[in-house]
Design an enzyme around this catalytic site. Structure first.
Site, PDB file in Angstrom:
ATOM      1  CG  ASP A  76      -0.316  -0.420   2.506  1.00  0.00           C
ATOM      2  OD1 ASP A  76       0.921  -0.318   2.615  1.00  0.00           O
ATOM      3  OD2 ASP A  76      -1.036  -0.839   3.422  1.00  0.00           O
ATOM      4  CG  ASP A 108      -9.012  -1.325  11.981  1.00  0.00           C
ATOM      5  OD1 ASP A 108      -7.990  -1.958  11.632  1.00  0.00           O
ATOM      6  OD2 ASP A 108      -9.430  -0.326  11.366  1.00  0.00           O
ATOM      7  CG  HIS A 135      -6.057  -1.945   8.786  1.00  0.00           C
ATOM      8  ND1 HIS A 135      -6.216  -0.978   9.745  1.00  0.00           N
ATOM      9  CD2 HIS A 135      -4.753  -1.881   8.422  1.00  0.00           C
ATOM     10  CE1 HIS A 135      -5.053  -0.375   9.943  1.00  0.00           C
ATOM     11  NE2 HIS A 135      -4.153  -0.902   9.153  1.00  0.00           N
ATOM     12  CD  GLU A 144      -8.991   1.288   7.717  1.00  0.00           C
ATOM     13  OE1 GLU A 144      -9.077   0.419   8.611  1.00  0.00           O
ATOM     14  OE2 GLU A 144      -8.397   2.369   7.891  1.00  0.00           O
TER      15      GLU A 144
HETATM   16  C1  GLP Z   1      -0.675   0.399   8.534  1.00  0.00           C
HETATM   17  C2  GLP Z   1      -0.312  -0.366   7.271  1.00  0.00           C
HETATM   18  C3  GLP Z   1      -0.551  -1.841   7.423  1.00  0.00           C
HETATM   19  C4  GLP Z   1       0.064  -2.316   8.725  1.00  0.00           C
HETATM   20  C5  GLP Z   1      -0.632  -1.655   9.880  1.00  0.00           C
HETATM   21  C6  GLP Z   1      -0.089  -2.068  11.234  1.00  0.00           C
HETATM   22  O1  GLP Z   1      -1.945   0.931   8.530  1.00  0.00           O
HETATM   23  N1  GLP Z   1      -0.998   0.091   6.113  1.00  0.00           N
HETATM   24  O2  GLP Z   1      -0.022  -2.532   6.296  1.00  0.00           O
HETATM   25  O3  GLP Z   1      -0.041  -3.705   8.812  1.00  0.00           O
HETATM   26  O4  GLP Z   1      -0.511  -0.277   9.759  1.00  0.00           O
HETATM   27  O5  GLP Z   1       1.012  -1.287  11.577  1.00  0.00           O
HETATM   28  P1  GLP Z   1       1.949  -1.544  12.811  1.00  0.00           P
HETATM   29  O6  GLP Z   1       2.872  -2.638  12.400  1.00  0.00           O
HETATM   30  O7  GLP Z   1       2.676  -0.256  13.016  1.00  0.00           O
HETATM   31  O8  GLP Z   1       1.106  -1.929  13.961  1.00  0.00           O
END
Ligand code: GLP
Length: 248
Positions: A66, A133, A135, A140
């Site tokens: 992404d 959440d 995702h 989402e």
């Molecule tokens: C972001 C990214 C996701 C990632 C998520 C969790 O929103 N787009 O790909 O998995 O956050 O992030 P973290 O590893 O900082 O908890």
């Protein structure tokens, strides 16, 4: 398969081992990579493994999952910047793609990105993090399981958390690889660390398969490995025999 490891370093190390094994087995693999704080340890360990020079990197094709929409190309908030700092500038020249944050038409960019993934033959291996959440990528809650790469409107909780992490306000939209595209991967590895992920891991591993918790779709994938540290596994340990995810 669910693997519970001691700490985030161990999770990162195991993920880096899996990536290395994949590239030794199939040097021209297409590999999907996540961002966020969780995969940082994996990138660090992988950089170390590449220093042994046992992995050929010239034929690998990395794809990011992404990217935010509407930043300038070198904005430090962008995932392109993140990937460059944490991985690509450290492993020499490799073939890697990420949706262009500054594309004039982000919808078109998303379609073209999906096409690029298709031309690469889909992902051999897809690494994922998970939002609190549920995702995955930027899919989402409520995103259709049949989605391919698309422009996503981020939930306010995601914007808030991601902004807090980097100390700057992140954009409200992103291009994300879709859930169907992720599910088409031949192998998936999801990483989660820290106590803040323990609740979503319980919902994800023991709850229903529902678009309200995007990660739950992984219960239907034939080859998925979940790497957790002790904290993220905190709430599921007592229910270990009930995982829906028992595939090899
Ligand atoms: C972001 C990214 C996701 C990632 C998520 C969790 O929103 N787009 O790909 O998995 O956050 O992030 P973290 O590893 O900082 O908890």
């Amino acid at each position: 398969m669910v693997k519970i490891l001691k700490n985030p370093e161990e999770v990162g190390l195991e993920a880096a081992r899996m990536l290395t094994r994949q590239l030794i087995h199939k040097p021209n693999s297409a590999v999907a990579l996540p961002t966020g704080s969780t995969p940082l340890k994996m990138y660090k360990a992988f950089v170390k493994f590449t220093e042994f020079e046992i992995v050929e990197l010239e034929d690998v094709h990395f794809f990011n999952l992404d990217e935010y929409v509407g930043l300038t190309k070198d904005d430090p908030i962008s995932y392109a910047y993140y990937m460059n700092v944490n991985l690509f500038s450290r492993i020499g020249k490799v073939n890697h793609d990420i949706p262009r944050t500054d594309a004039a038409d982000s919808e078109k960019e998303a379609l073209e990105y999906e096409e690029k993934i298709r031309r690469a033959g889909g992902f051999d291996l897809c690494f994922l993090g998970i939002g609190i959440d549920g995702h995955i990528g930027f899919n989402e809650p409520g995103t259709s399981f049949s989605s391919v790469t698309h422009v996503a409107k981020l939930h306010s909780s995601t914007i808030e958390r991601n902004s807090k992490l980097i100390g700057k306000v992140v954009p409200k939209k992103a291009i994300t690889v879709g859930i169907k595209t992720i599910m088409n991967s031949r192998r998936i590895v999801l990483m989660a660390t820290g106590i803040e992920k323990s609740k979503v891991m319980l919902q994800f591993l023991l709850g229903d398969v529902t678009p309200e918790l995007p990660a739950s779709v992984l219960q239907l994938h034939p080859k998925v490995t979940i790497l957790l540290d002790e904290e993220a596994a905190d709430k599921i340990k007592s229910n270990a025999s009930e995982f829906h995810l028992i595939n090899p």
